[in-house]
Design an enzyme around this catalytic site. Structure first.
Site, mmCIF file in Angstrom:
data_model
loop_
_atom_site.group_PDB
_atom_site.id
_atom_site.type_symbol
_atom_site.label_atom_id
_atom_site.label_comp_id
_atom_site.label_asym_id
_atom_site.label_seq_id
_atom_site.Cartn_x
_atom_site.Cartn_y
_atom_site.Cartn_z
ATOM 1 N N THR A 182 -85.838 -26.949 -120.067
ATOM 2 C CA THR A 182 -85.114 -25.958 -119.567
ATOM 3 C C THR A 182 -83.450 -25.789 -120.121
ATOM 4 O O THR A 182 -83.313 -26.614 -120.898
ATOM 5 C CB THR A 182 -84.728 -25.934 -118.155
ATOM 6 O OG1 THR A 182 -83.657 -26.919 -117.799
ATOM 7 C CG2 THR A 182 -86.130 -26.623 -117.237
ATOM 8 N N LYS A 229 -76.513 -34.649 -106.699
ATOM 9 C CA LYS A 229 -77.848 -34.930 -106.430
ATOM 10 C C LYS A 229 -78.231 -35.933 -105.449
ATOM 11 O O LYS A 229 -79.015 -35.801 -104.742
ATOM 12 C CB LYS A 229 -78.520 -35.253 -107.876
ATOM 13 C CG LYS A 229 -78.271 -34.192 -108.939
ATOM 14 C CD LYS A 229 -79.060 -32.814 -108.196
ATOM 15 C CE LYS A 229 -78.788 -31.752 -109.303
ATOM 16 N NZ LYS A 229 -79.484 -30.513 -108.791
ATOM 17 N N TYR A 259 -71.967 -34.202 -111.296
ATOM 18 C CA TYR A 259 -73.379 -33.924 -110.934
ATOM 19 C C TYR A 259 -74.250 -34.837 -110.217
ATOM 20 O O TYR A 259 -75.062 -34.554 -109.362
ATOM 21 C CB TYR A 259 -73.884 -33.714 -112.430
ATOM 22 C CG TYR A 259 -75.210 -33.267 -112.378
ATOM 23 C CD1 TYR A 259 -75.851 -32.210 -112.208
ATOM 24 C CD2 TYR A 259 -76.411 -34.237 -112.929
ATOM 25 C CE1 TYR A 259 -77.035 -31.367 -112.288
ATOM 26 C CE2 TYR A 259 -77.637 -33.649 -112.986
ATOM 27 C CZ TYR A 259 -77.840 -32.678 -112.566
ATOM 28 O OH TYR A 259 -79.376 -32.141 -112.767
ATOM 29 N N ILE A 264 -86.547 -32.153 -118.045
ATOM 30 C CA ILE A 264 -87.336 -31.140 -118.177
ATOM 31 C C ILE A 264 -87.219 -30.129 -118.981
ATOM 32 O O ILE A 264 -85.705 -29.915 -119.194
ATOM 33 C CB ILE A 264 -87.493 -30.460 -116.721
ATOM 34 C CG1 ILE A 264 -87.978 -31.598 -115.519
ATOM 35 C CG2 ILE A 264 -88.600 -29.243 -116.603
ATOM 36 C CD1 ILE A 264 -89.207 -32.314 -115.527
HETATM 37 N N1 LIG Z 1 -83.849 -29.815 -116.687
HETATM 38 C C1 LIG Z 1 -83.706 -31.181 -116.291
HETATM 39 O O1 LIG Z 1 -83.841 -31.746 -117.132
HETATM 40 C C2 LIG Z 1 -83.423 -31.317 -115.023
HETATM 41 C C3 LIG Z 1 -83.659 -32.614 -114.420
HETATM 42 C C4 LIG Z 1 -83.146 -33.166 -113.196
HETATM 43 C C5 LIG Z 1 -82.850 -32.093 -112.355
HETATM 44 N N2 LIG Z 1 -82.780 -30.747 -112.755
HETATM 45 C C6 LIG Z 1 -82.253 -29.699 -111.569
HETATM 46 O O2 LIG Z 1 -83.053 -28.506 -111.824
HETATM 47 C C7 LIG Z 1 -82.443 -27.423 -111.137
HETATM 48 C C8 LIG Z 1 -82.862 -26.168 -112.185
HETATM 49 O O3 LIG Z 1 -82.231 -26.389 -113.406
HETATM 50 P P1 LIG Z 1 -83.082 -26.125 -114.781
HETATM 51 O O4 LIG Z 1 -83.441 -27.028 -115.417
HETATM 52 O O5 LIG Z 1 -83.909 -25.201 -114.486
HETATM 53 O O6 LIG Z 1 -81.824 -25.508 -115.891
HETATM 54 P P2 LIG Z 1 -81.144 -24.131 -115.626
HETATM 55 O O7 LIG Z 1 -79.830 -24.237 -116.306
HETATM 56 O O8 LIG Z 1 -82.202 -22.996 -116.431
HETATM 57 O O9 LIG Z 1 -81.048 -23.548 -114.055
HETATM 58 C C9 LIG Z 1 -79.717 -23.590 -113.434
HETATM 59 C C10 LIG Z 1 -79.633 -22.167 -112.981
HETATM 60 O O10 LIG Z 1 -78.739 -22.042 -111.982
HETATM 61 C C11 LIG Z 1 -77.705 -20.843 -112.179
HETATM 62 N N3 LIG Z 1 -76.599 -20.982 -111.782
HETATM 63 C C12 LIG Z 1 -75.509 -21.712 -112.149
HETATM 64 N N4 LIG Z 1 -74.378 -21.495 -111.243
HETATM 65 C C13 LIG Z 1 -74.733 -20.750 -110.514
HETATM 66 C C14 LIG Z 1 -74.121 -19.920 -109.493
HETATM 67 N N5 LIG Z 1 -72.948 -20.171 -109.174
HETATM 68 N N6 LIG Z 1 -74.752 -19.013 -108.829
HETATM 69 C C15 LIG Z 1 -75.962 -18.694 -108.842
HETATM 70 N N7 LIG Z 1 -76.733 -19.316 -109.770
HETATM 71 C C16 LIG Z 1 -76.174 -20.387 -110.614
HETATM 72 C C17 LIG Z 1 -77.858 -20.698 -113.861
HETATM 73 O O11 LIG Z 1 -77.624 -19.335 -114.293
HETATM 74 C C18 LIG Z 1 -79.264 -21.054 -114.116
HETATM 75 O O12 LIG Z 1 -80.167 -19.961 -113.839
HETATM 76 C C19 LIG Z 1 -81.013 -27.779 -111.347
HETATM 77 O O13 LIG Z 1 -80.812 -27.985 -109.911
HETATM 78 C C20 LIG Z 1 -80.906 -29.010 -112.181
HETATM 79 O O14 LIG Z 1 -79.782 -29.989 -111.473
HETATM 80 C C21 LIG Z 1 -83.130 -30.265 -113.961
#
Ligand SMILES: NC(=O)c1ccc[n+]([C@@H]2O[C@H](COP(=O)([O-])OP(=O)(O)OC[C@H]3O[C@@H](n4cnc5c(N)ncnc54)[C@H](O)[C@@H]3O)[C@@H](O)[C@H]2O)c1
Length: 261
Positions: free
Chosen positions: A189, A158, A154, A187
């Site tokens: 989520t 990034k 992961y 965040i």
């Molecule tokens: N939530 C946090 O703390 C956090 C922190 C840093 C970065 N992020 C990044 O934010 C972004 C969004 O994540 P989030 O926090 O909203 O979580 P989330 O799990 O709600 O969102 C990720 C989404 O990606 C979709 N997904 C996964 N594999 C897929 C595929 N092969 N095809 C299509 N869709 C696919 C999932 O179904 C989900 O809807 C991600 O890139 C994550 O790495 C999140």
């Protein structure tokens, strides 16, 4: 006049930050082309955007599969006439070290988290050029700067997103396409909920874990997806006309607190 009237935005990921961003851009007047692998989430997003009066095409797409992304871009362009904005939020978050991560898991993280950004650019940028330019925002992470243990794949994806963002920005600046990334801390989520439950846990006290995660951030709490969506919306908007090739952290001071410059 709303800030995204007449704009067409492709968003990957239909939960969490992707959902919040689609809501924000739609509230600003954009038509939404959304791609997600979670069919239940896609249906909920469709119902919500339709009932809010937004124009939306939400599709079941595995964003790591070239033909599926190509077809989704084509369907979106056929429905709305082009693409002005791409927000890449879809990701997977496997745990593991280099030893404990198997090769399929490693490759899946690379192709979902990074490959999808290449694919939406590969098929989407020619459409943006036809419209005279646009904006791309990639959702990276603080883990691209300062990673934790046990998230080798992961965190690597990034860091790669930061580099791909700069590369795309340089290649398409003169085409009027601005490309930036955002790097969130924790965040609220579904990805964070999974982290709160732990690798194997199902009955963890999620709110207690969120408070613990929040304490690690100098601001004293975790962030909300709407806060990230607002930053993404700014970067997609004409107000950010001189912003390209950069990463914008939205981490409650987390990386300031551990001395990453
Ligand atoms: N939530 C946090 O703390 C956090 C922190 C840093 C970065 N992020 C990044 O934010 C972004 C969004 O994540 P989030 O926090 O909203 O979580 P989330 O799990 O709600 O969102 C990720 C989404 O990606 C979709 N997904 C996964 N594999 C897929 C595929 N092969 N095809 C299509 N869709 C696919 C999932 O179904 C989900 O809807 C991600 O890139 C994550 O790495 C999140």
């Amino acid at each position: 006049m709303k800030d995204f009237d007449g704009k067409i935005a492709l968003v990957t990921g239909t939960t969490g930050i992707g959902l919040a961003t689609a809501r924000r851009l739609a509230a600003g007047g954009a038509a939404i082309i959304a791609c997600g692998i979670d069919r239940a989430a896609n249906a909920a997003m469709t119902a919500e955007l339709d009932s809010s009066g937004a124009e939306a095409l939400v599709m079941a797409v595995d964003v790591s599969v070239p033909d599926q992304v190509r077809d989704a871009v084509a369907a979106g362009v056929e429905r709305f006439g082009g693409i002005d904005i791409i927000v890449n939020s879809a990701a997977v978050h496997p745990y593991g070290t280099a030893v404990s991560t198997d090769f399929d898991t490693w490759n899946q993280a690379m192709s979902v988290n990074v490959g999808s950004i290449y694919l939406t650019a590969h098929f989407g940028i020619p459409e943006m050029i036809r419209r005279g330019g646009g904006a791309i925002v990639n959702v990276a992470s603080v883990q691209g700067f300062a990673c934790q243990q046990n998230v080798a794949a992961y965190a690597t994806t990034k860091g790669a997103i930061h580099t791909l963002t700069r590369s795309l920005a340089l290649d398409y600046a003169r085409a009027g396409i601005r490309v930036n990334s955002v790097s969130p801390g924790s965040i609220r989520t579904p990805i964070l909920e999974k982290a709160a439950r732990g690798e194997n846990g199902t009955d963890a006290d999620v709110e207690a874990a969120y408070r613990r995660f929040g304490e690690a951030h100098p601001i004293g709490r975790i962030g909300e997806p709407e806060e990230v969506a607002e930053l993404i919306a700014f970067l997609c908007s004409s107000k950010a006309g001189f912003c390209t090739g950069a990463d914008y952290r939205i981490d409650g001071g987390l990386t300031a607190g551990i001395g990453v410059k």
